[in-house]
Design a protein around this motif. Structure first.
Motif, PDB file in Angstrom:
ATOM      1  N   CYS A  55       0.750  -1.486   0.214  1.00 38.13           N
ATOM      2  CA  CYS A  55       0.223  -0.087  -0.299  1.00 38.13           C
ATOM      3  C   CYS A  55       0.696   1.052   0.178  1.00 38.13           C
ATOM      4  O   CYS A  55       1.834   1.096   0.698  1.00 38.13           O
ATOM      5  N   SER A  56       0.692   2.357  -0.382  1.00 41.84           N
ATOM      6  CA  SER A  56       1.144   3.705  -0.465  1.00 41.84           C
ATOM      7  C   SER A  56       0.141   4.612  -1.300  1.00 41.84           C
ATOM      8  O   SER A  56      -0.485   4.185  -1.832  1.00 41.84           O
ATOM      9  N   SER A  57       0.392   5.785  -0.786  1.00 41.59           N
ATOM     10  CA  SER A  57      -0.240   6.746  -0.897  1.00 41.59           C
ATOM     11  C   SER A  57       0.043   7.438  -2.605  1.00 41.59           C
ATOM     12  O   SER A  57       0.885   6.888  -3.005  1.00 41.59           O
ATOM     13  N   GLY A  58      -1.418   7.874  -2.800  1.00 43.50           N
ATOM     14  CA  GLY A  58      -1.338   8.037  -4.138  1.00 43.50           C
ATOM     15  C   GLY A  58      -2.311   6.897  -5.020  1.00 43.50           C
ATOM     16  O   GLY A  58      -2.264   7.170  -6.300  1.00 43.50           O
ATOM     17  N   TRP A  59      -2.115   5.838  -4.600  1.00 44.51           N
ATOM     18  CA  TRP A  59      -2.770   5.561  -4.891  1.00 44.51           C
ATOM     19  C   TRP A  59      -4.479   4.812  -5.552  1.00 44.51           C
ATOM     20  O   TRP A  59      -4.761   5.357  -3.786  1.00 44.51           O
ATOM     21  N   SER A  60      -5.114   5.143  -5.959  1.00 44.23           N
ATOM     22  CA  SER A  60      -6.622   4.836  -5.861  1.00 44.23           C
ATOM     23  C   SER A  60      -6.739   3.242  -5.299  1.00 44.23           C
ATOM     24  O   SER A  60      -6.586   2.494  -5.007  1.00 44.23           O
ATOM     25  N   VAL A  61      -7.700   3.563  -4.303  1.00 41.50           N
ATOM     26  CA  VAL A  61      -8.410   2.121  -3.371  1.00 41.50           C
ATOM     27  C   VAL A  61      -8.435   1.102  -4.919  1.00 41.50           C
ATOM     28  O   VAL A  61      -8.303   0.143  -3.359  1.00 41.50           O
ATOM     29  N   TYR A  62      -9.084   1.600  -5.504  1.00 36.75           N
ATOM     30  CA  TYR A  62      -9.692   0.313  -6.079  1.00 36.75           C
ATOM     31  C   TYR A  62      -8.830  -0.743  -6.659  1.00 36.75           C
ATOM     32  O   TYR A  62      -8.328  -1.659  -6.406  1.00 36.75           O
ATOM     33  N   THR A  63      -7.319   0.240  -6.383  1.00 35.48           N
ATOM     34  CA  THR A  63      -5.875  -0.756  -7.391  1.00 35.48           C
ATOM     35  C   THR A  63      -5.302  -1.791  -6.276  1.00 35.48           C
ATOM     36  O   THR A  63      -4.612  -2.437  -6.333  1.00 35.48           O
ATOM     37  N   THR A  77     -12.669 -16.572  -1.347  1.00 38.31           N
ATOM     38  CA  THR A  77     -12.655 -15.959  -0.184  1.00 38.31           C
ATOM     39  C   THR A  77     -14.017 -15.940   0.039  1.00 38.31           C
ATOM     40  O   THR A  77     -14.585 -16.380   0.037  1.00 38.31           O
ATOM     41  N   SER A  78     -13.758 -15.582   1.587  1.00 39.02           N
ATOM     42  CA  SER A  78     -15.192 -15.753   3.008  1.00 39.02           C
ATOM     43  C   SER A  78     -16.608 -14.622   1.688  1.00 39.02           C
ATOM     44  O   SER A  78     -17.961 -14.833   1.668  1.00 39.02           O
ATOM     45  N   TYR A  79     -16.126 -13.246   1.361  1.00 31.78           N
ATOM     46  CA  TYR A  79     -16.974 -12.460   0.857  1.00 31.78           C
ATOM     47  C   TYR A  79     -16.120 -11.423   0.397  1.00 31.78           C
ATOM     48  O   TYR A  79     -14.813 -12.269   0.012  1.00 31.78           O
ATOM     49  N   THR A  80     -16.228 -10.519  -0.987  1.00 34.37           N
ATOM     50  CA  THR A  80     -15.630  -9.217  -1.777  1.00 34.37           C
ATOM     51  C   THR A  80     -15.152  -8.915  -0.578  1.00 34.37           C
ATOM     52  O   THR A  80     -15.291  -8.056  -0.099  1.00 34.37           O
ATOM     53  N   CYS A  81     -13.583  -8.311  -0.755  1.00 38.04           N
ATOM     54  CA  CYS A  81     -13.161  -7.263  -0.188  1.00 38.04           C
ATOM     55  C   CYS A  81     -13.408  -6.075   0.472  1.00 38.04           C
ATOM     56  O   CYS A  81     -13.978  -5.964  -0.624  1.00 38.04           O
ATOM     57  N   ILE A  82     -13.849  -5.882   1.509  1.00 39.02           N
ATOM     58  CA  ILE A  82     -13.836  -4.785   2.207  1.00 39.02           C
ATOM     59  C   ILE A  82     -12.884  -3.705   2.092  1.00 39.02           C
ATOM     60  O   ILE A  82     -11.226  -3.931   3.276  1.00 39.02           O
ATOM     61  N   CYS A  83     -12.804  -2.106   1.722  1.00 41.11           N
ATOM     62  CA  CYS A  83     -11.615  -1.577   1.053  1.00 41.11           C
ATOM     63  C   CYS A  83     -11.715  -0.069   1.334  1.00 41.11           C
ATOM     64  O   CYS A  83     -12.555   0.243   0.598  1.00 41.11           O
ATOM     65  N   GLY A  84     -10.958   0.392   2.414  1.00 37.07           N
ATOM     66  CA  GLY A  84     -11.926   1.742   2.687  1.00 37.07           C
ATOM     67  C   GLY A  84     -10.123   2.532   2.764  1.00 37.07           C
ATOM     68  O   GLY A  84     -10.023   2.020   3.835  1.00 37.07           O
ATOM     69  N   SER A  85     -10.310   4.253   2.268  1.00 36.68           N
ATOM     70  CA  SER A  85      -9.224   4.653   3.406  1.00 36.68           C
ATOM     71  C   SER A  85      -9.365   6.163   3.283  1.00 36.68           C
ATOM     72  O   SER A  85     -10.718   6.551   3.079  1.00 36.68           O
ATOM     73  N   GLY A  86      -9.078   6.585   4.590  1.00 40.58           N
ATOM     74  CA  GLY A  86      -9.600   8.036   5.353  1.00 40.58           C
ATOM     75  C   GLY A  86     -10.869   8.086   5.531  1.00 40.58           C
ATOM     76  O   GLY A  86     -10.799   7.170   6.165  1.00 40.58           O
ATOM     77  N   GLU A  87     -11.075   8.869   5.304  1.00 41.70           N
ATOM     78  CA  GLU A  87     -13.096   8.814   5.630  1.00 41.70           C
ATOM     79  C   GLU A  87     -14.039   7.287   5.271  1.00 41.70           C
ATOM     80  O   GLU A  87     -14.273   6.947   6.214  1.00 41.70           O
ATOM     81  N   ASN A  88     -13.929   7.067   4.032  1.00 45.20           N
ATOM     82  CA  ASN A  88     -14.278   5.912   4.137  1.00 45.20           C
ATOM     83  C   ASN A  88     -13.707   4.582   4.903  1.00 45.20           C
ATOM     84  O   ASN A  88     -15.143   3.336   4.762  1.00 45.20           O
ATOM     85  N   SER A  89     -13.293   4.924   5.694  1.00 47.17           N
ATOM     86  CA  SER A  89     -12.519   3.696   6.128  1.00 47.17           C
ATOM     87  C   SER A  89     -13.023   3.061   7.290  1.00 47.17           C
ATOM     88  O   SER A  89     -12.947   2.793   8.395  1.00 47.17           O
ATOM     89  N   SER A  90     -14.147   4.555   8.060  1.00 50.75           N
ATOM     90  CA  SER A  90     -14.925   4.389   9.060  1.00 50.75           C
ATOM     91  C   SER A  90     -16.737   3.612   7.874  1.00 50.75           C
ATOM     92  O   SER A  90     -17.438   4.145   9.518  1.00 50.75           O
ATOM     93  N   LYS A 116     -11.661   6.063  -3.773  1.00 46.95           N
ATOM     94  CA  LYS A 116     -10.670   7.231  -3.530  1.00 46.95           C
ATOM     95  C   LYS A 116      -9.441   7.092  -3.743  1.00 46.95           C
ATOM     96  O   LYS A 116      -8.959   5.796  -3.661  1.00 46.95           O
ATOM     97  N   THR A 117      -8.412   7.897  -4.224  1.00 50.26           N
ATOM     98  CA  THR A 117      -7.155   8.008  -4.201  1.00 50.26           C
ATOM     99  C   THR A 117      -6.603   7.435  -2.405  1.00 50.26           C
ATOM    100  O   THR A 117      -7.396   8.746  -1.907  1.00 50.26           O
ATOM    101  N   ILE A 118      -5.447   6.627  -1.689  1.00 53.07           N
ATOM    102  CA  ILE A 118      -5.044   7.120  -0.742  1.00 53.07           C
ATOM    103  C   ILE A 118      -4.077   8.281  -1.045  1.00 53.07           C
ATOM    104  O   ILE A 118      -3.800   8.538  -1.374  1.00 53.07           O
ATOM    105  N   GLU A 119      -4.577   9.067   0.396  1.00 56.71           N
ATOM    106  CA  GLU A 119      -3.233  10.307   0.278  1.00 56.71           C
ATOM    107  C   GLU A 119      -2.468   9.728   1.660  1.00 56.71           C
ATOM    108  O   GLU A 119      -2.566   9.090   2.717  1.00 56.71           O
ATOM    109  N   ASP A 120      -1.405  10.846   1.738  1.00 54.91           N
ATOM    110  CA  ASP A 120      -0.441  10.876   2.761  1.00 54.91           C
ATOM    111  C   ASP A 120      -1.661  10.941   4.272  1.00 54.91           C
ATOM    112  O   ASP A 120      -2.226  11.870   4.274  1.00 54.91           O
ATOM    113  N   GLY A 121      -1.467  10.057   4.986  1.00 56.63           N
ATOM    114  CA  GLY A 121      -1.938  10.648   6.194  1.00 56.63           C
ATOM    115  C   GLY A 121      -2.860   9.895   5.824  1.00 56.63           C
ATOM    116  O   GLY A 121      -3.533   9.668   7.684  1.00 56.63           O
TER     117      GLY A 121
END
Length: 157
Positions: free
Chosen positions: A4-12, A34-47, A60-65
């Motif tokens: 994982c790295s900032s600047g990548w899209s969450v989808y990628t 897999t048991s289910y489709t991966c749930i993936c979020g960053s920033g506000e979407n992680s909650s 969403k593009t993953i941002e630094d921080g």
């Protein structure tokens, strides 16, 4: 997490981590699904519970921080696992992120210590709620400004 790295899209990132997770399940765990489709979020979407579906795609593009949350699971002989991890995209928690992470970790450990055969589920929920409430009260006592990080309770199954 190393992928994982900032600047990548969450989808990628989701696609990469889901593939790595699935590969690990296949090669090390003997799992074929897999048991289910991966749930993936960053920033506000992680909650957001169960983020990452047709109505809210992982775009969403993953941002630094940002914090990243990945919820995945492997299936083995009809047993479905559920693995959730949260980590900072840049490898370092902010002070506020660390405080929330440690509060949830304390609550999780309290629940694990309370687990035993015959234990009522409401006792486990109460153990988590007490820890999170104490941590939240401490935060309010020592921090007069309102925290920008939210707590979202998810009941135990």
């Amino acid at each position: 997490m190393c992928q994982c790295s900032s600047g990548w899209s969450v989808y990628t990132t989701e696609a990469i981590l889901a593939c790595l997770f699935q590969h690990y399940c296949y090669t090390r765990g003997g799992m074929r699904h897999t048991s289910y489709t991966c749930i993936c979020g960053s920033g506000e979407n992680s909650s957001i519970l169960h983020y990452g579906h047709a109505g809210a795609p992982n775009d969403k593009t993953i941002e630094d921080g940002d914090l990243c949350l990945f919820d995945m699971g492997g299936e083995y002989y009809c047993y479905g696992s559920d693995i959730t991890c949260t980590f900072p995209a840049n490898g370092r928690f902010t002070a506020e992120q660390r405080a929330v992470y440690e509060a949830v970790l304390k609550a999780s450990r309290a629940v694990m210590e309370a687990v035993k055969p015959g234990q009522q589920i409401n006792v486990l929920e109460l153990a988590a709620a007490v820890i999170l409430s104490l941590v939240k009260m401490e935060e309010e006592l020592y921090n007069e400004e309102k925290s920008s990080v939210g707590y979202q309770e998810l009941g135990l199954p």
